[in-house]
Design an enzyme around this catalytic site. Structure first.
Site, PDB file in Angstrom:
ATOM      1  N   HIS A 140      66.663  57.581 -19.941  1.00 47.83           N
ATOM      2  CA  HIS A 140      67.464  58.342 -18.978  1.00 47.83           C
ATOM      3  C   HIS A 140      68.027  59.560 -19.682  1.00 47.83           C
ATOM      4  O   HIS A 140      67.761  59.763 -20.891  1.00 47.83           O
ATOM      5  CB  HIS A 140      68.566  57.457 -18.373  1.00 47.83           C
TER       6      HIS A 140
ATOM      7  N   GLY B  88      70.738  60.241 -21.000  1.00 49.20           N
ATOM      8  CA  GLY B  88      71.454  59.969 -22.251  1.00 49.20           C
ATOM      9  C   GLY B  88      70.479  59.997 -23.431  1.00 49.20           C
ATOM     10  O   GLY B  88      70.740  60.626 -24.461  1.00 49.20           O
ATOM     11  N   HIS B  89      69.330  59.314 -23.259  1.00 48.94           N
ATOM     12  CA  HIS B  89      68.325  59.336 -24.338  1.00 48.94           C
ATOM     13  C   HIS B  89      67.807  60.758 -24.553  1.00 48.94           C
ATOM     14  O   HIS B  89      67.569  61.173 -25.686  1.00 48.94           O
ATOM     15  CB  HIS B  89      67.123  58.461 -23.963  1.00 48.94           C
TER      16      HIS B  89
ATOM     17  N   GLY C 260      73.835  57.174 -29.225  1.00 47.05           N
ATOM     18  CA  GLY C 260      74.737  57.669 -28.193  1.00 47.05           C
ATOM     19  C   GLY C 260      76.140  57.077 -28.336  1.00 47.05           C
ATOM     20  O   GLY C 260      76.299  55.883 -28.634  1.00 47.05           O
ATOM     21  N   GLN C 261      77.139  57.900 -28.075  1.00 46.29           N
ATOM     22  CA  GLN C 261      78.545  57.480 -28.147  1.00 46.29           C
ATOM     23  C   GLN C 261      78.875  56.417 -27.105  1.00 46.29           C
ATOM     24  O   GLN C 261      79.869  55.723 -27.216  1.00 46.29           O
ATOM     25  CB  GLN C 261      79.440  58.721 -27.995  1.00 46.29           C
ATOM     26  N   LYS C 262      78.032  56.276 -26.071  1.00 46.68           N
ATOM     27  CA  LYS C 262      78.346  55.275 -25.047  1.00 46.68           C
ATOM     28  C   LYS C 262      78.483  53.888 -25.691  1.00 46.68           C
ATOM     29  O   LYS C 262      79.351  53.116 -25.329  1.00 46.68           O
ATOM     30  CB  LYS C 262      77.271  55.246 -23.960  1.00 46.68           C
TER      31      LYS C 262
END
Ligand code: PAF
Length: 275
Positions: free
Chosen positions: A25, A27-28, A138-140
């Site tokens: 998605h 984010g990636h 990712g920071q998520k």
């Protein structure tokens, strides 16, 4: 992958690895675009790692679409896709695991025993196989980031960890492969996670430094959403993940985990970090 990586290093190429479990998605994509800017060669791994799932059904239901993923990666000019079979990563009689003590049992680790052992082990195997100069995350998954930074330092990997900000859907919901498992109603209800964190940020920016007051406003906002069931709201030190009382003096991570039906989502913000 071993011989490719050896060859690339002989050619003094800067290698970037973006480890993923597929179901790519936005984010990636932000990780891959950053890797493309920083590295000569971009390798994306796609491996749905059985060792990091607590429940068999969660592993089985995890979205998989290698064809769609590889066509996205081709458009982003990724050089190599590394999509190993499970027995290439975990050969018969596999029995060596990597555990980052302490950091792995808090927050997500409390609800998902063994999850971070699975993550740390597979990331170690990927780093040893690809030998990247940079690894992109990712920071998520803030706790995953803290754990990978710690393991990279502790085990002496040369890989530098690059962390990219959370990418959000239009309503603020953090991008996640799990979002596709939500009903349309749950998807719009899940925006409350980001709203609540922004309220926490607002309170901190207005001068409140008491961590429990910040947690309280976040919790209160989420509780107003009938479809949301809170797993945790935590205000912790961003590196050690230890709970903090006051915001001053440390970079604070405000992290939440919330269930919408059967789908468990996480989100976070960082306070007090000028970078
Ligand atoms: O963040 C993920 O997608 C996974 O935890 C990772 C880092 C690819 C390891 O399986």
């Amino acid at each position: 992958m071993f011989s490719l990586s050896r060859q690339l290093r002989r050619e003094e190429k800067v290698i970037g690895l973006v480890p993923t479990m597929g179901a790519l998605h936005e984010g990636h994509l932000s990780l891959i675009k950053k890797a493309r800017q920083m590295c000569d060669v971009v390798i994306v791994s796609i491996f749905v790692n059985p060792a990091q799932f607590n429940e068999r059904s969660d592993f089985e239901n995890y979205p998989r679409d290698l064809t769609a993923d590889t066509s996205i990666l081709a458009n982003l000019h990724v050089d190599y896709v590394f999509a190993p079979a499970p027995d290439e990563i975990y050969p018969e009689n596999f029995s060596t695991y990597v555990t980052v003590d302490d950091l792995s049992i808090k927050l997500e680790g409390a609800s998902r025993p063994g999850h971070f052992r699975g993550v740390s082990t597979v990331v170690t195997i990927l780093f040893n196989t690809v030998r990247p100069d940079f690894g992109f995350f990712g920071q998520k998954d803030a706790q995953q980031v803290a754990i990978i930074q710690r393991l990279t330092r502790d085990l002496g990997f040369e890989t530098e960890i690059v962390v990219m900000p959370i990418v959000r859907e239009e309503n603020g919901l953090a991008m996640s492969s799990r979002n596709d498992l939500l009903t349309p109603e749950q998807r719009s209800a899940a925006a409350v996670m980001h709203q609540s964190l922004e309220e926490g940020r607002g309170l901190a920016e207005s001068g409140e430094s008491n961590a429990s007051e910040i947690a309280e406003i976040v919790r209160g906002t989420i509780e107003k959403e009938p479809q949301a069931a809170i797993d945790y709201v935590a205000v912790v030190d961003n590196e050690t993940l230890e709970p903090i009382d006051r915001l001053s003096g440390s970079v604070a991570l405000v992290a939440v985990a919330v269930r919408f039906g059967n789908v468990r989502l996480i989100d976070n913000i960082v306070l007090g970090d000028s970078d």
